[in-house]
Design an enzyme around this catalytic site. Structure first.
Site, PDB file in Angstrom:
ATOM      1  N   GLY A   1       0.798  -1.225   0.000  1.00  0.00           N
ATOM      2  CA  GLY A   1       0.000   0.000   0.000  1.00  0.00           C
ATOM      3  C   GLY A   1       0.825   1.267   0.000  1.00  0.00           C
ATOM      4  O   GLY A   1       1.815   1.407  -0.722  1.00  0.00           O
TER       5      GLY A   1
ATOM      6  N   ALA B   1       3.511   3.019   9.678  1.00  0.00           N
ATOM      7  CA  ALA B   1       2.742   1.892  10.207  1.00  0.00           C
ATOM      8  C   ALA B   1       1.521   2.385  10.992  1.00  0.00           C
ATOM      9  O   ALA B   1       1.621   3.310  11.792  1.00  0.00           O
ATOM     10  CB  ALA B   1       3.626   1.036  11.104  1.00  0.00           C
TER      11      ALA B   1
ATOM     12  N   LYS C   1     -15.121   1.222  15.645  1.00  0.00           N
ATOM     13  CA  LYS C   1     -16.338   0.943  16.398  1.00  0.00           C
ATOM     14  C   LYS C   1     -16.852   2.280  16.918  1.00  0.00           C
ATOM     15  O   LYS C   1     -16.064   3.186  17.194  1.00  0.00           O
ATOM     16  CB  LYS C   1     -16.068   0.027  17.601  1.00  0.00           C
ATOM     17  CG  LYS C   1     -15.646  -1.394  17.258  1.00  0.00           C
ATOM     18  CD  LYS C   1     -16.820  -2.241  16.809  1.00  0.00           C
ATOM     19  CE  LYS C   1     -16.384  -3.676  16.559  1.00  0.00           C
ATOM     20  NZ  LYS C   1     -17.516  -4.522  16.065  1.00  0.00           N
TER      21      LYS C   1
ATOM     22  N   LEU D   1     -18.048   4.675  19.814  1.00  0.00           N
ATOM     23  CA  LEU D   1     -17.459   4.728  21.154  1.00  0.00           C
ATOM     24  C   LEU D   1     -18.215   3.844  22.136  1.00  0.00           C
ATOM     25  O   LEU D   1     -17.616   3.184  22.989  1.00  0.00           O
ATOM     26  CB  LEU D   1     -17.439   6.178  21.649  1.00  0.00           C
ATOM     27  CG  LEU D   1     -16.707   6.423  22.967  1.00  0.00           C
ATOM     28  CD1 LEU D   1     -15.249   6.000  22.860  1.00  0.00           C
ATOM     29  CD2 LEU D   1     -16.811   7.892  23.371  1.00  0.00           C
ATOM     30  N   ALA D   2     -19.543   3.783  22.008  1.00  0.00           N
ATOM     31  CA  ALA D   2     -20.360   2.987  22.926  1.00  0.00           C
ATOM     32  C   ALA D   2     -20.060   1.496  22.807  1.00  0.00           C
ATOM     33  O   ALA D   2     -20.249   0.740  23.769  1.00  0.00           O
ATOM     34  CB  ALA D   2     -21.843   3.240  22.662  1.00  0.00           C
TER      35      ALA D   2
ATOM     36  N   TYR E   1      -9.052   6.060  16.317  1.00  0.00           N
ATOM     37  CA  TYR E   1      -8.164   6.373  15.191  1.00  0.00           C
ATOM     38  C   TYR E   1      -7.947   7.879  15.061  1.00  0.00           C
ATOM     39  O   TYR E   1      -6.810   8.349  14.905  1.00  0.00           O
ATOM     40  CB  TYR E   1      -8.767   5.807  13.905  1.00  0.00           C
ATOM     41  CG  TYR E   1      -7.908   5.961  12.677  1.00  0.00           C
ATOM     42  CD1 TYR E   1      -6.771   5.176  12.499  1.00  0.00           C
ATOM     43  CD2 TYR E   1      -8.229   6.887  11.683  1.00  0.00           C
ATOM     44  CE1 TYR E   1      -5.982   5.308  11.366  1.00  0.00           C
ATOM     45  CE2 TYR E   1      -7.447   7.032  10.550  1.00  0.00           C
ATOM     46  CZ  TYR E   1      -6.326   6.232  10.397  1.00  0.00           C
ATOM     47  OH  TYR E   1      -5.541   6.378   9.278  1.00  0.00           O
TER      48      TYR E   1
END
Length: 471
Positions: free
Chosen positions: A244, A313, A319, A321-322, A377
């Site tokens: 990539g 890297a 997801k 937060l909950a 992230y």
């Protein structure tokens, strides 16, 4: 990954339909290829009255095989006859009011450093309005000014800060034909360091970069510019280099003359060793989150005279937060942020990064604008930008620069797995109406890595085609 939409929009038999339906027609961007001219075509160079940067601008292109035009003396614009008459450039004076349809420009550079009041901002309109429609496809516009936070005069600081709004708006207007616009703020005392950033931004290497603000600061220039191999004799460490964007970074640094040490995790050992062998580089197989990784890397590079570190890297563990577990948060933060900090500390503490070294970190648009389901992230990537800002001053003592890139939608295997509708939205929601390529990120990193980019530190450049999301 193939962008079928862009191919159809520019196809011989289908482009007319796209135009009739008023659908976006992304231009196929002109990117740099080995052996092509770094800068080509016709440039228009202008300046506001009392501007201070025109000489280093002219000096930058003194050895380029290009044709340069500059405007006759006009109200609120500088008379440039004397400056150009003292150079060996192929420069011709033109009247902005007499620009014809046949007058086409591949680049426009304007020194706005002399704009010191709100009234003088009209120089932007007087210069650009007659010529902006004469830009060829995939052209470059670069505006230069002084950073407002360095100016004591309130009117001057106000006027110079306004250049950001002008350049970003202009970028949106010219993006439809693949052209870009950038703003360079030049701190006092850094005028001799403009060549590397000007040449990069004026070239096809900056194809997917638009509406960015780069600040050039005082620094110590190391050597002269080697246009063909600017990294000759340098050694670079690239993490996450097996595929990539990481592979593109390694390839581009090697193209520019560097010996590349490629690093990735054990699971990707085969791919890693293939690319290292192909580039005649070296390979380190390591998990950067392991306790012994910094020591292992330090021992490996000890004999390599390390000049460049690229922290590429990273992972996503999306997801809301909950629904996010401790594991989702902790592992991502360790890979994307803490490992980078530990590796840098080890190498810097042992003085293993050479004087005049370069550190380049990979952030993300998520770290600037945020993203649904990416609190972990986005936090890590925003922290990378904060790290770059905080580290620039302590590193300056060793003449080491540190910068970051923040990619937007880049065509990779990861984005190929995104659902179709989301993927298409990501591609089109920028001024160039298309996704970028891994090489676009790599070119910006290779620019930051140049010895001649000594005045460029503490910057974060978005590689996003001027994404409509975020600043």
């Amino acid at each position: 990954m193939t962008d079928t939409y862009t191919k159809l929009a520019n196809g011989k038999w289908t482009s007319g339909l796209f135009k009739a339906l008023n659908l976006p027609q992304p231009v196929t961007l002109t990117r740099f290829s080995q052996g092509s001219d770094l800068i080509s075509g016709r440039l228009l160079i202008g300046a506001a009255t009392n501007s201070e940067l025109i000489k280093p601008i002219i000096d930058t292109f003194n050895d380029a095989d290009i044709s340069i035009s500059y405007p006759n003396s006009t109200s609120k614009l500088a008379n440039l006859n004397n400056q150009f008459n003292t150079t060996s450039l192929n420069a011709t004076s033109i009247s902005l009011n007499a620009i014809g349809k046949s007058d086409k420009f591949n680049g426009i550079i304007f020194d706005a450093s002399g704009i010191k009041t709100s009234e003088q901002l009209s120089a932007l309109h007087r210069f650009f309005q007659p010529v902006i429609k004469q830009l060829s496809g995939c052209s470059r516009v670069i505006i230069l000014g002084r950073p407002s936070d360095q100016l004591e005069d309130i009117s001057y600081a106000t006027a110079q800060r306004s250049l950001e709004g002008f350049s970003r708006s202009l970028a949106k207007e010219i993006g439809k034909n693949g052209s870009t616009c950038q703003l360079m703020y030049v701190q006092s005392g850094s005028e001799s360091l403009l060549q590397a950033p000007l040449r990069f931004l004026a070239s096809a290497k900056s194809a997917y970069i638009s509406a960015q603000v780069i600040t050039v600061k005082p620094g110590t220039l190391q050597g002269s510019i080697n246009i063909d191999k600017p990294l000759h004799g340098k050694t670079a460490l690239v993490t996450g280099a097996s595929r990539g964007i990481g592979a593109a970074i390694a390839e581009t640094l090697a193209r520019d003359g560097a010996h590349v040490i490629c690093l990735d995790i054990p699971a990707l050992k085969t791919d890693l060793e293939k690319i290292a062998h192909r580039l005649k580089g070296s390979a380190i197989v390591a998990d950067i989150t392991s306790d012994d990784a910094p020591r292992h890397i330090a021992n490996f590079v000890r004999e390599s005279s390390l000049d460049i570190i690229v922290h590429n890297a990273g992972v996503t563990k999306d997801k809301t937060l909950a629904r996010m577990t401790n594991n989702h948060w902790d592992i991502l933060m360790d890979i994307n942020l803490s490992a980078m900090e530990r590796i840098n500390k080890q190498l810097l503490d042992e003085d293993l990064l050479n004087k005049h070294g370069r550190i380049i970190c990979v952030s993300s648009m998520s770290g600037i604008a945020g993203n649904f389901g990416q609190t972990n992230y986005a936090t890590s990537k925003a922290a990378v930008i904060g790290y770059v800002n905080a580290m620039q001053k302590p590193l300056a003592n060793k003449y080491i620069t540190i910068n970051a890139v923040a990619p937007g939608f880049i065509e990779t295997k990861m984005t190929a797995a995104i659902p179709f509708t989301v993927r298409e939205a990501g591609r089109r929601m920028n001024s160039l109406k298309q996704g970028g390529k891994p090489v676009d990120v790599a070119e910006a990193i290779a620019f930051f890595a140049q010895p001649q980019a000594a005045g460029v530190t503490g910057n974060t450049i978005r590689i996003c085609g001027q994404s409509l999301i975020g600043a």
